[in-house]
Design a protein around this motif. Structure first.
Motif, mmCIF file in Angstrom:
data_model
loop_
_atom_site.group_PDB
_atom_site.id
_atom_site.type_symbol
_atom_site.label_atom_id
_atom_site.label_comp_id
_atom_site.label_asym_id
_atom_site.label_seq_id
_atom_site.Cartn_x
_atom_site.Cartn_y
_atom_site.Cartn_z
ATOM 1 N N ASP A 84 0.778 -1.279 0.040
ATOM 2 C CA ASP A 84 -0.073 0.069 0.049
ATOM 3 C C ASP A 84 0.930 1.364 0.010
ATOM 4 O O ASP A 84 0.423 2.205 -0.787
ATOM 5 C CB ASP A 84 -0.979 -0.147 1.153
ATOM 6 C CG ASP A 84 -1.720 -0.845 0.954
ATOM 7 O OD1 ASP A 84 -2.093 -1.446 -0.047
ATOM 8 O OD2 ASP A 84 -2.681 -1.223 2.150
ATOM 9 N N PHE A 85 1.982 1.325 0.797
ATOM 10 C CA PHE A 85 2.671 2.406 0.884
ATOM 11 C C PHE A 85 4.140 2.400 -0.035
ATOM 12 O O PHE A 85 4.558 3.369 -0.362
ATOM 13 C CB PHE A 85 3.322 2.634 2.445
ATOM 14 C CG PHE A 85 1.990 2.829 3.464
ATOM 15 C CD1 PHE A 85 1.403 4.049 3.544
ATOM 16 C CD2 PHE A 85 1.751 1.826 4.142
ATOM 17 C CE1 PHE A 85 0.391 4.301 4.329
ATOM 18 C CE2 PHE A 85 0.322 2.023 4.958
ATOM 19 C CZ PHE A 85 -0.184 3.160 5.089
ATOM 20 N N GLY A 86 4.453 1.188 -0.384
ATOM 21 C CA GLY A 86 5.635 1.169 -1.349
ATOM 22 C C GLY A 86 5.139 1.271 -2.672
ATOM 23 O O GLY A 86 5.872 1.727 -3.703
ATOM 24 N N ARG A 87 3.944 0.934 -3.256
ATOM 25 C CA ARG A 87 3.497 1.207 -4.457
ATOM 26 C C ARG A 87 3.398 2.620 -5.046
ATOM 27 O O ARG A 87 4.249 2.840 -6.130
ATOM 28 C CB ARG A 87 1.890 0.490 -4.766
ATOM 29 C CG ARG A 87 1.637 0.613 -6.142
ATOM 30 C CD ARG A 87 0.367 -0.081 -6.278
ATOM 31 N NE ARG A 87 -0.808 0.771 -5.676
ATOM 32 C CZ ARG A 87 -2.017 0.332 -5.294
ATOM 33 N NH1 ARG A 87 -2.342 -0.736 -6.104
ATOM 34 N NH2 ARG A 87 -2.833 1.158 -4.971
ATOM 35 N N PRO A 88 3.041 3.660 -4.276
ATOM 36 C CA PRO A 88 3.336 4.992 -5.015
ATOM 37 C C PRO A 88 4.770 5.386 -5.140
ATOM 38 O O PRO A 88 4.991 6.017 -6.127
ATOM 39 C CB PRO A 88 2.700 5.872 -3.788
ATOM 40 C CG PRO A 88 1.693 4.781 -2.898
ATOM 41 C CD PRO A 88 2.533 3.618 -3.154
ATOM 42 N N ILE A 89 5.597 4.689 -4.346
ATOM 43 C CA ILE A 89 6.980 5.039 -4.575
ATOM 44 C C ILE A 89 7.459 4.480 -5.981
ATOM 45 O O ILE A 89 8.272 4.706 -6.795
ATOM 46 C CB ILE A 89 7.836 4.458 -3.381
ATOM 47 C CG1 ILE A 89 7.637 5.277 -2.197
ATOM 48 C CG2 ILE A 89 9.508 4.990 -3.725
ATOM 49 C CD1 ILE A 89 8.367 4.993 -0.863
ATOM 50 N N LEU A 90 7.034 3.226 -6.081
ATOM 51 C CA LEU A 90 7.560 2.378 -7.186
ATOM 52 C C LEU A 90 6.917 3.107 -8.590
ATOM 53 O O LEU A 90 7.687 2.960 -9.668
ATOM 54 C CB LEU A 90 6.937 0.951 -7.110
ATOM 55 C CG LEU A 90 7.818 0.120 -6.188
ATOM 56 C CD1 LEU A 90 7.282 -1.434 -5.965
ATOM 57 C CD2 LEU A 90 9.206 -0.106 -6.820
ATOM 58 N N GLU A 91 5.730 3.281 -8.406
ATOM 59 C CA GLU A 91 5.278 4.130 -9.445
ATOM 60 C C GLU A 91 6.170 5.434 -10.126
ATOM 61 O O GLU A 91 5.917 5.782 -11.250
ATOM 62 C CB GLU A 91 3.571 4.658 -9.437
ATOM 63 C CG GLU A 91 2.774 3.616 -9.127
ATOM 64 C CD GLU A 91 1.430 4.016 -8.472
ATOM 65 O OE1 GLU A 91 1.257 5.010 -8.279
ATOM 66 O OE2 GLU A 91 0.522 2.994 -8.735
ATOM 67 N N GLU A 92 6.832 6.022 -9.103
ATOM 68 C CA GLU A 92 7.814 6.963 -9.560
ATOM 69 C C GLU A 92 8.822 6.668 -10.293
ATOM 70 O O GLU A 92 9.797 7.710 -10.795
ATOM 71 C CB GLU A 92 8.160 7.952 -8.107
ATOM 72 C CG GLU A 92 6.774 8.417 -7.262
ATOM 73 C CD GLU A 92 5.930 9.336 -8.125
ATOM 74 O OE1 GLU A 92 6.265 9.992 -8.839
ATOM 75 O OE2 GLU A 92 4.610 9.358 -7.947
ATOM 76 N N LEU A 93 9.298 5.552 -10.294
ATOM 77 C CA LEU A 93 10.487 4.830 -10.745
ATOM 78 C C LEU A 93 10.224 4.646 -12.265
ATOM 79 O O LEU A 93 9.244 4.213 -12.573
ATOM 80 C CB LEU A 93 10.960 3.700 -9.867
ATOM 81 C CG LEU A 93 11.322 4.109 -8.542
ATOM 82 C CD1 LEU A 93 11.862 2.591 -7.795
ATOM 83 C CD2 LEU A 93 12.134 5.163 -8.079
ATOM 84 N N ASP A 94 11.461 4.640 -12.945
ATOM 85 C CA ASP A 94 11.401 4.065 -14.287
ATOM 86 C C ASP A 94 11.549 2.468 -14.379
ATOM 87 O O ASP A 94 11.821 1.937 -13.493
ATOM 88 C CB ASP A 94 12.477 4.802 -15.320
ATOM 89 C CG ASP A 94 13.853 4.609 -14.831
ATOM 90 O OD1 ASP A 94 14.186 3.309 -14.382
ATOM 91 O OD2 ASP A 94 14.662 5.808 -15.001
ATOM 92 N N GLU A 95 11.377 2.070 -15.567
ATOM 93 C CA GLU A 95 11.430 0.463 -15.586
ATOM 94 C C GLU A 95 12.832 -0.020 -15.075
ATOM 95 O O GLU A 95 13.014 -1.271 -14.602
ATOM 96 C CB GLU A 95 11.286 -0.011 -17.083
ATOM 97 C CG GLU A 95 11.093 -1.518 -17.229
ATOM 98 C CD GLU A 95 10.717 -1.912 -18.574
ATOM 99 O OE1 GLU A 95 10.960 -3.095 -19.262
ATOM 100 O OE2 GLU A 95 10.242 -0.874 -19.548
ATOM 101 N N MET A 96 13.969 0.782 -15.627
ATOM 102 C CA MET A 96 15.337 0.256 -15.058
ATOM 103 C C MET A 96 15.437 0.159 -13.674
ATOM 104 O O MET A 96 15.994 -0.733 -13.092
ATOM 105 C CB MET A 96 16.383 1.113 -16.031
ATOM 106 C CG MET A 96 16.355 1.116 -17.598
ATOM 107 S SD MET A 96 17.652 2.068 -18.201
ATOM 108 C CE MET A 96 19.161 1.545 -17.335
ATOM 109 N N GLU A 97 15.166 1.239 -13.221
ATOM 110 C CA GLU A 97 15.140 1.509 -11.684
ATOM 111 C C GLU A 97 14.478 0.322 -10.826
ATOM 112 O O GLU A 97 14.813 -0.355 -9.723
ATOM 113 C CB GLU A 97 14.686 2.795 -11.123
ATOM 114 C CG GLU A 97 15.502 3.689 -11.644
ATOM 115 C CD GLU A 97 15.193 5.266 -11.466
ATOM 116 O OE1 GLU A 97 16.056 6.243 -11.277
ATOM 117 O OE2 GLU A 97 13.838 5.540 -11.343
#
Length: 355
Positions: free
Chosen positions: A43-56
């Motif tokens: 729930d809290f990690g997904r918003p952060i992952l959404e800010e990253l590009d595919e390579m990251e």
């Protein structure tokens, strides 16, 4: 996994601990990020992952898989380190995606697109489309310091017509070496291509976006393009009285409805297909005979006759409505150019302007 979604980091941390007796060990930066994301949970990690590009995301995923046991002490130390760094910095670094999402929360899409386009620099949906919109001499100046093989890969990925211009702008000896490499170029491994993209993004595009100073006459030309005809004429006339050279430069940079008649036949045909028929009829209703003839020449006899019938059936129309329809037609042409579906030319045939 359900426990990982709880907002209490300490409670989440307990779910993460694999082997309480595992030895304390230093963590790499990738591992630290992986631990924090796992502790935050879906729930809290997904918003952060959404800010990253595919390579990251791939990089972090590999770190998670190889993470191994994480003790409570290791997690506590990492959380303290994270909070300390954020507090001491006083700020958190942002990026174009987070900025765009924030702007969209209180501005319309069109306004946000305009702001982000200016910030990002050359328009494009991916790295290669962006490079295809970078001025050829600027791109050539950067690439001439790279290995011929790298240049060959880059030129093989961008638009063919732009690739040719960049090649012509390179020193002749280097250009011929690049040509030879392109002739024998094998399919590039995905990892190598990703590395080149990363380098271009961090070393070239980011610098270009920060150092590029927009020409004031170009910006003013865009503003004048948004005027209706009467307002445009009033401003141009007044400016000509005060600054003839400035007015001439702005007029040379402006892309008007009449300029659509100078497009390649294929571009006009594409534009006609994309336009709403009623909108097209209204726009051409107020066009001069030259523009009308060009558009009718790029339509089938049947389609041209139907369009003429629609125009006649309209009867008298307001100049304001015609101006707005013509403005939307110009905007559609610019959108098609930005997507690479047509090429917009202004003035001489060799003066290309990418919208």
């Amino acid at each position: 996994m359900a426990a990982l979604a709880q907002p209490d980091p300490q409670l989440l941390a307990k779910q993460l601990v694999i082997g309480e007796n595992a030895s304390q060990r230093p963590l790499s930066s990738d591992e630290k990020a992986a631990v924090l994301l796992l502790a935050l949970g879906p729930d809290f990690g997904r918003p952060i992952l959404e800010e990253l590009d595919e390579m990251e995301i791939r990089q972090l995923s590999r770190a998670m898989v190889r993470l191994g046991p994480i003790t409570q002490d290791m997690l506590d130390s990492l959380l303290v380190e994270f909070v300390t760094r954020v507090s001491s910095n006083g700020t958190i670094a942002g990026n174009s995606d987070t900025t765009e999402r924030l702007l969209l929360s209180f501005l319309p899409q069109e306004r946000v697109d305009s702001i982000m386009e200016e910030i990002r620099g050359p328009a494009g949906r991916n790295m290669w489309e962006k490079l295809s919109n970078v001025q050829e001499d600027v791109l050539a100046s950067y690439l001439k310091n790279e290995y011929p093989q790298t240049i060959a890969v880059v030129l093989s990925k961008i638009a063919t017509d732009h690739s040719g211009k960049v090649l012509a702008a390179l020193p002749e000896e280097l250009a011929m070496e690049v040509v030879q490499r392109m002739l024998s170029l094998d399919p590039v491994q995905k990892e190598i291509l990703e590395k080149i993209e990363t380098t271009l993004r961090t070393e070239f595009m980011s610098t270009l976006s920060h150092t590029k100073r927009r020409d004031s006459h170009e910006q003013m030309a865009e503003i004048f393009n948004s005027f209706d005809r009467q307002t445009e004429a009033r401003f141009i006339t007044t400016l000509e009285e005060r600054d003839r050279d400035g007015a001439d430069r702005i007029k040379a940079l402006m892309f008007t409805f009449e300029d659509l008649a100078r497009l390649e036949a294929s571009a006009i045909q594409t534009l006609v297909q994309k336009m709403d028929k009623k909108e097209l009829a209204l726009a051409l209703k107020g066009a001069n005979d030259t523009v009308k003839e060009v558009f009718f020449a790029n339509m089938s006899s049947r389609a041209g006759k139907m369009l003429k019938d629609d125009m006649e059936a309209m009867g008298p129309v307001r100049l304001k409505d015609v101006d707005e329809a013509q403005g939307r037609m110009v905007a559609t042409a610019k959108d098609l150019a930005a997507k690479g579906e047509i090429i917009i030319t202004k003035g001489k045939a060799d003066e290309e302007m990418i919208a």
